[in-house]
Design a protein around this motif. Structure first.
Motif, mmCIF file in Angstrom:
data_model
loop_
_atom_site.group_PDB
_atom_site.id
_atom_site.type_symbol
_atom_site.label_atom_id
_atom_site.label_comp_id
_atom_site.label_asym_id
_atom_site.label_seq_id
_atom_site.Cartn_x
_atom_site.Cartn_y
_atom_site.Cartn_z
ATOM 1 N N SER A 1 33.338 28.079 -16.629
ATOM 2 C CA SER A 1 33.601 27.199 -17.520
ATOM 3 C C SER A 1 35.129 27.163 -17.818
ATOM 4 C CB SER A 1 32.941 27.437 -18.941
ATOM 5 O OG SER A 1 31.772 27.454 -18.537
ATOM 6 N N ALA A 2 35.791 28.101 -17.305
ATOM 7 C CA ALA A 2 37.503 28.389 -17.638
ATOM 8 C C ALA A 2 37.930 27.248 -16.661
ATOM 9 C CB ALA A 2 37.792 29.747 -17.234
ATOM 10 N N SER A 3 37.346 27.260 -15.480
ATOM 11 C CA SER A 3 38.035 26.317 -14.480
ATOM 12 C C SER A 3 37.127 24.898 -14.239
ATOM 13 C CB SER A 3 38.056 27.059 -12.954
ATOM 14 O OG SER A 3 36.886 27.572 -12.491
ATOM 15 N N ALA B 1 32.549 32.228 -17.194
ATOM 16 C CA ALA B 1 33.609 32.401 -16.309
ATOM 17 C C ALA B 1 34.040 31.043 -15.595
ATOM 18 C CB ALA B 1 33.516 33.619 -15.270
ATOM 19 N N PRO C 1 35.508 22.815 -16.992
ATOM 20 C CA PRO C 1 35.145 22.498 -18.303
ATOM 21 C C PRO C 1 33.895 21.613 -18.589
ATOM 22 C CG PRO C 1 37.415 22.061 -18.088
ATOM 23 C CD PRO C 1 36.768 22.469 -16.727
ATOM 24 N N ILE D 1 30.871 23.403 -19.849
ATOM 25 C CA ILE D 1 30.944 23.640 -21.198
ATOM 26 C C ILE D 1 29.850 22.652 -22.002
ATOM 27 C CG2 ILE D 1 32.121 23.635 -23.513
ATOM 28 C CD1 ILE D 1 34.536 24.555 -21.967
#
Length: 188
Positions: free
Chosen positions: A109-111, A107, A113, A116
């Motif tokens: 990682s969406a905001s 979750a 990066p 990642i």
């Protein structure tokens, strides 16, 4: 001043990692550096001296947890070692910390990066534990030459990760079945 704030060096880092794991388990991706500072009694500047970003702190905490709950397996039989590792991963993902933290990192990682890349680095480091045993199987001629050992391990653990993301735990029996399927598919 709290007892945590009075500690120095490795003790402070240990407290930060433990608190981050606990907060990620409880709150997920919403954890902030302020939350971690409050939980440990450590000033934010101390945290940022050790971890340049929140994401680096989260990655270090996840690495810390991974080392603790999925330890290196020493076994003379590489197949047995892979089974033990797979069951350890399944158990880790069944635990509140393992499943919740995996979902939190995905979750976040969406905001962020940056997570990642840090997650990829984490998985590559952790995969090395299994690759030792897979390389031994390949050297013994038990695996096809055209199959990369890392792909075999991914065939074992990635389904467990997806199941954990969906809130469906992997049993030890299912972990063993994933090892059997992957090794059978990669066999000579």
């Amino acid at each position: 001043m709290s007892a945590t704030a009075q500690r120095r060096g490795p003790a402070v880092e240990q407290a930060l990692l433990d608190a981050t794991v606990q907060l990620l388990t409880e709150r997920g991706a919403t954890v902030t550096v302020d939350d971690i500072a409050a939980a440990t009694g450590v000033h934010k500047t101390t945290i940022y001296r050790r971890f340049t970003t929140r994401e680096h702190l989260i990655a270090a905490a996840v690495r810390h947890l991974g080392e603790r709950i999925v330890p290196v397996v020493e076994d003379v039989d590489p197949r047995a070692a892979l089974g033990e590792l797979a069951r350890s991963v399944a158990a880790a993902l069944r635990s509140p910390a393992g499943g919740n933290i995996l979902r939190a990192v995905v979750a976040a990682s969406a905001s962020a990066p940056e997570l990642i890349d840090l997650a990829d680095e984490f998985f590559r480091e952790r995969y090395e534990i299994a690759l030792v045993h897979l390389d031994r199987l390949a050297a013994a001629g038990a695996l096809r030459r055209d199959v990369e050992p890392v792909v075999v391990w991914e065939q074992i653990v990635n389904p467990m990760h997806v199941r954990a993301l969906c809130g469906r735990p992997t049993s030890d029996r299912e972990a063993d079945a994933l090892v059997d399927l992957a090794l059978h598919g990669a066999a000579r």
